[in-house]
Design a protein around this motif. Structure first.
Motif, PDB file in Angstrom:
ATOM      1  N   GLY A   1       0.922  -1.331  -0.027  1.00  0.00           N
ATOM      2  CA  GLY A   1      -0.033   0.121  -0.158  1.00  0.00           C
ATOM      3  C   GLY A   1       0.934   1.260   0.112  1.00  0.00           C
ATOM      4  O   GLY A   1       0.429   2.220  -0.915  1.00  0.00           O
ATOM      5  N   PHE A   2       1.910   1.090   0.699  1.00  0.00           N
ATOM      6  CA  PHE A   2       2.829   2.344   0.857  1.00  0.00           C
ATOM      7  C   PHE A   2       3.490   2.509  -0.514  1.00  0.00           C
ATOM      8  O   PHE A   2       3.647   3.684  -0.946  1.00  0.00           O
ATOM      9  N   PHE A   3       3.846   1.628  -1.172  1.00  0.00           N
ATOM     10  CA  PHE A   3       4.659   1.486  -2.395  1.00  0.00           C
ATOM     11  C   PHE A   3       3.648   2.061  -3.464  1.00  0.00           C
ATOM     12  O   PHE A   3       4.225   2.923  -4.232  1.00  0.00           O
ATOM     13  N   ALA A   4       2.482   1.399  -3.533  1.00  0.00           N
ATOM     14  CA  ALA A   4       1.620   2.060  -4.520  1.00  0.00           C
ATOM     15  C   ALA A   4       1.289   3.683  -4.132  1.00  0.00           C
ATOM     16  O   ALA A   4       1.103   4.085  -5.349  1.00  0.00           O
ATOM     17  N   GLN A   5       1.291   4.006  -3.225  1.00  0.00           N
ATOM     18  CA  GLN A   5       0.776   5.300  -2.784  1.00  0.00           C
ATOM     19  C   GLN A   5       1.984   6.194  -3.280  1.00  0.00           C
ATOM     20  O   GLN A   5       1.583   7.441  -3.748  1.00  0.00           O
ATOM     21  N   PHE A   6       3.086   6.005  -2.944  1.00  0.00           N
ATOM     22  CA  PHE A   6       4.250   7.032  -2.891  1.00  0.00           C
ATOM     23  C   PHE A   6       5.260   6.480  -3.845  1.00  0.00           C
ATOM     24  O   PHE A   6       6.222   7.547  -4.127  1.00  0.00           O
ATOM     25  N   PHE A   7       5.420   5.504  -4.636  1.00  0.00           N
ATOM     26  CA  PHE A   7       6.506   5.237  -5.423  1.00  0.00           C
ATOM     27  C   PHE A   7       6.694   6.315  -6.683  1.00  0.00           C
ATOM     28  O   PHE A   7       7.730   6.714  -6.860  1.00  0.00           O
ATOM     29  N   PRO A   8       5.509   6.884  -7.079  1.00  0.00           N
ATOM     30  CA  PRO A   8       5.553   7.831  -8.044  1.00  0.00           C
ATOM     31  C   PRO A   8       6.484   9.068  -7.566  1.00  0.00           C
ATOM     32  O   PRO A   8       7.321   9.653  -8.288  1.00  0.00           O
ATOM     33  N   LEU A   9       6.279   9.583  -6.342  1.00  0.00           N
ATOM     34  CA  LEU A   9       7.311  10.539  -5.798  1.00  0.00           C
ATOM     35  C   LEU A   9       8.583   9.906  -5.622  1.00  0.00           C
ATOM     36  O   LEU A   9       9.569  10.840  -5.996  1.00  0.00           O
ATOM     37  N   PHE A  10       8.937   8.893  -5.122  1.00  0.00           N
ATOM     38  CA  PHE A  10      10.473   8.418  -5.155  1.00  0.00           C
ATOM     39  C   PHE A  10      10.833   8.264  -6.700  1.00  0.00           C
ATOM     40  O   PHE A  10      11.996   8.613  -6.873  1.00  0.00           O
ATOM     41  N   LEU A  11      10.281   7.839  -7.590  1.00  0.00           N
ATOM     42  CA  LEU A  11      10.586   7.728  -8.933  1.00  0.00           C
ATOM     43  C   LEU A  11      11.054   9.052  -9.362  1.00  0.00           C
ATOM     44  O   LEU A  11      12.192   9.313 -10.108  1.00  0.00           O
ATOM     45  N   LEU A  12      10.107  10.111  -9.527  1.00  0.00           N
ATOM     46  CA  LEU A  12      10.072  11.308 -10.235  1.00  0.00           C
ATOM     47  C   LEU A  12      11.272  12.294  -9.324  1.00  0.00           C
ATOM     48  O   LEU A  12      12.138  12.956 -10.009  1.00  0.00           O
ATOM     49  N   GLY A  13      11.136  12.155  -8.039  1.00  0.00           N
ATOM     50  CA  GLY A  13      12.030  12.675  -7.189  1.00  0.00           C
ATOM     51  C   GLY A  13      13.844  12.395  -7.458  1.00  0.00           C
ATOM     52  O   GLY A  13      14.368  13.113  -7.742  1.00  0.00           O
ATOM     53  N   ALA A  14      13.992  10.954  -7.637  1.00  0.00           N
ATOM     54  CA  ALA A  14      15.306  10.569  -8.018  1.00  0.00           C
ATOM     55  C   ALA A  14      15.548  10.848  -9.377  1.00  0.00           C
ATOM     56  O   ALA A  14      16.613  11.338  -9.708  1.00  0.00           O
ATOM     57  N   LEU A  15      14.481  10.876 -10.225  1.00  0.00           N
ATOM     58  CA  LEU A  15      14.993  11.164 -11.863  1.00  0.00           C
ATOM     59  C   LEU A  15      15.087  12.590 -11.909  1.00  0.00           C
ATOM     60  O   LEU A  15      16.267  13.015 -12.530  1.00  0.00           O
ATOM     61  N   PHE A  16      14.607  13.318 -10.976  1.00  0.00           N
ATOM     62  CA  PHE A  16      14.772  14.958 -11.298  1.00  0.00           C
ATOM     63  C   PHE A  16      16.298  15.334 -10.700  1.00  0.00           C
ATOM     64  O   PHE A  16      16.921  16.027 -11.338  1.00  0.00           O
ATOM     65  N   GLY A  17      16.405  14.876  -9.702  1.00  0.00           N
ATOM     66  CA  GLY A  17      17.853  14.857  -8.880  1.00  0.00           C
ATOM     67  C   GLY A  17      18.869  14.413  -9.890  1.00  0.00           C
ATOM     68  O   GLY A  17      19.968  15.180  -9.835  1.00  0.00           O
ATOM     69  N   LYS A  18      18.982  13.349 -10.604  1.00  0.00           N
ATOM     70  CA  LYS A  18      19.921  12.753 -11.515  1.00  0.00           C
ATOM     71  C   LYS A  18      20.073  13.612 -12.450  1.00  0.00           C
ATOM     72  O   LYS A  18      21.153  14.131 -12.838  1.00  0.00           O
ATOM     73  N   LEU A  19      18.988  14.109 -13.191  1.00  0.00           N
ATOM     74  CA  LEU A  19      19.029  15.127 -14.650  1.00  0.00           C
ATOM     75  C   LEU A  19      19.729  16.140 -14.224  1.00  0.00           C
ATOM     76  O   LEU A  19      20.533  17.066 -14.673  1.00  0.00           O
ATOM     77  N   MET A  20      19.253  16.888 -12.722  1.00  0.00           N
ATOM     78  CA  MET A  20      19.874  18.075 -12.396  1.00  0.00           C
ATOM     79  C   MET A  20      21.465  17.890 -12.241  1.00  0.00           C
ATOM     80  O   MET A  20      22.134  18.925 -12.468  1.00  0.00           O
TER      81      MET A  20
END
Length: 484
Positions: A56-75
């Motif tokens: 349940g936690f993964f389903a709810q918040f994984f999009p934030l983990f994914l996009l946050g890490a991706l944005f940080g790496k691109l920056m």
């Protein structure tokens, strides 16, 4: 026996995690130890309680983990973070070395850049500035922690941190919950932290202490350390092992373009949460196929997701010629999100098993009976769990999963605005999580070439004491004046 099992499970998880064992193994084992002492069905707790809650936690918040890490790496790979660090160095100079490091860290993390990405960019900046100003290098970790891991994580309104997102579905709030109180807390954390660091700098000068001999070589080596990785992925939302993947740009964008994606995160987040989403007809969310939820339950996450997507598109559009291996960079960013998300989800699963045991009733009743009402009870529960798990997000989610509905009911009965509960929960999660076993602390010290003995006390003052003072202030002001 049930309470003994809970304590034994916690002890095993904390002790072995600090020695580098994976939380993916430790969390279910600790949960099963607690269940075994309570004579509860082990397999049922593993598959029905632990996994259901973790999923349940993964389903709810994984999009934030994914996009946050991706944005940080691109920056990072685009050179944008380095441009911002250089800009702060140039404008503030060596005479304001501590302030430059703090503000550079605050700027990039409030704009959505992952903590570990900021660590590896700010450390070389701090070495150059502190050496030029002859400020003791032992203060570097505390200065970086103040800028990256305190008010921009838990207090500033609209921060896209995962910690600020977790209470939103529980309390039906937005990333901008209690903005006035959040700003007050931010001023206290920043003001106290800067006062302490300047005081330490002045004392060092009077004692004749300078930067120090043999300055550390700052590189990515700590990111490949298995202990750092295991602890770090529980503490924050980026797998440090992926920092060396991808290919950094040989050139850097100008400062205006480097900062533009950070501004987009803040602006889109504000627009989505305050104006766009409230104007939409989302009555379809009440249908069974959408989980029979409401906008209050998903709106906060949607706002941050949209803001990060817009910023990612902007980074790529601005820097597409500066990113020599775009696919490799994006793959590394995506991969960097998985282990932290699953690790925190495992902690949440452990918390769900503990909360389902009969012995937890005594713990729950003791917390709810505390003097000071739901605000104090929520603060204590979140602080303790964040300290035990070494994870702000994990500790807060365990507390809210177990007691969130009760706290919400108590708050409504007492006339307490849910946004105040949100802000207290987030600030509480970012206080005692910075104990010595916290992965972000271990990583930061390793990156700066410092030890717990020489630098940890200053981290305690700026990241724990300052946050606790701000938390007390928010609870006190909020209890009298309400949320604003």
């Amino acid at each position: 026996m049930g309470l003994l099992g809970i304590l034994l499970g916690l002890f095993l998880m904390i002790a072995l995690a600090y020695r580098g064992w994976s939380i993916l193994l430790l969390a279910p084992v600790a949960a099963l130890v607690a269940a075994a002492f309570a004579a509860e069905p082990l397999l049922a707790h593993w598959t029905q309680t632990f996994m259901t809650s973790a999923a349940g936690f993964f389903a709810q918040f994984f999009p934030l983990f994914l996009l946050g890490a991706l944005f940080g790496k691109l920056m990072d790979d685009s050179g944008s973070v380095a441009t911002i660090a250089d800009f702060m160095t140039e404008k503030l100079g060596a005479e304001r070395a501590i302030l430059a490091v703090v503000l550079a860290g605050a700027l990039v993390t409030y704009g959505g850049v992952s903590l570990f990405v900021a660590f590896f960019v700010l450390a070389p900046m701090a070495v150059a500035l502190f050496r030029a100003a002859n400020v003791p290098r032992r203060l570097m970790p505390a200065a970086i922690a103040l800028g990256t891991s305190t008010f921009t994580m838990s207090a500033l309104p609209g921060t896209p941190s995962i910690q600020n997102a977790i209470p939103m579905p529980f309390f039906g709030t937005t990333p901008f919950a209690a903005p006035g109180l959040g700003i007050i807390a931010s001023v206290i954390m920043l003001g106290f932290g800067m006062w302490w660091l300047k005081r330490a700098e002045e004392r060092a000068k009077r004692a004749g202490e300078g930067f120090g001999d043999d300055p550390p070589k700052i590189d990515a080596t700590p990111a490949d350390d298995l202990l750092v990785r295991e602890l770090g992925t529980v503490a924050r939302e980026f797998d440090p092992a992926e920092l060396s993947r991808g290919q950094p740009s040989p050139t850097r964008p100008p400062i205006a373009l480097a900062m533009l994606p950070l501004g987009i995160v803040i602006a889109v987040n504000l627009a989505m949460s305050q104006f766009i989403l409230p104007s939409l007809d989302v009555s379809f969310l009440a249908e069974e196929r959408w989980g029979e939820t409401t906008l209050a339950g998903v709106g906060g996450v949607w706002s941050v997701v949209t803001a990060l997507v817009a910023a990612i598109v902007a980074v790529i559009a601005i820097n597409h010629r500066r990113l020599p291996a775009l696919r490799d960079t994006m793959d590394a960013g995506a991969n960097a999100s998985v282990l932290p998300a699953v690790s925190v989800a495992s902690l949440v699963g452990f918390g769900a098993v503990v909360a389902a045991l009969p012995a937890f009733v005594a713990v729950r009743d003791a917390l709810l009976a505390m003097e000071g009402g739901p605000l104090v009870s929520l603060a204590v529960a979140t602080n303790v769990l964040a300290a035990l798990t070494g994870s702000a997000s994990g500790g807060m989610t365990i507390a809210l999963d177990a007691l969130g509905e009760i706290y919400k009911t108590m708050a409504l009965d007492a006339g307490i605005d849910p946004s105040l509960m949100h802000r207290v929960a987030v600030i509480s999660s970012g206080t005692l999580d910075s104990l010595p076993h916290n992965g972000a602390v271990v990583t930061l010290l390793a990156v700066c070439g410092a030890s717990h003995r020489e630098s940890y006390f200053d981290i305690v003052m700026v990241a724990i004491v300052g946050a606790l003072i701000a938390l007390v202030a928010v609870i006190g002001i909020g209890s009298v004046a309400g949320a604003f």
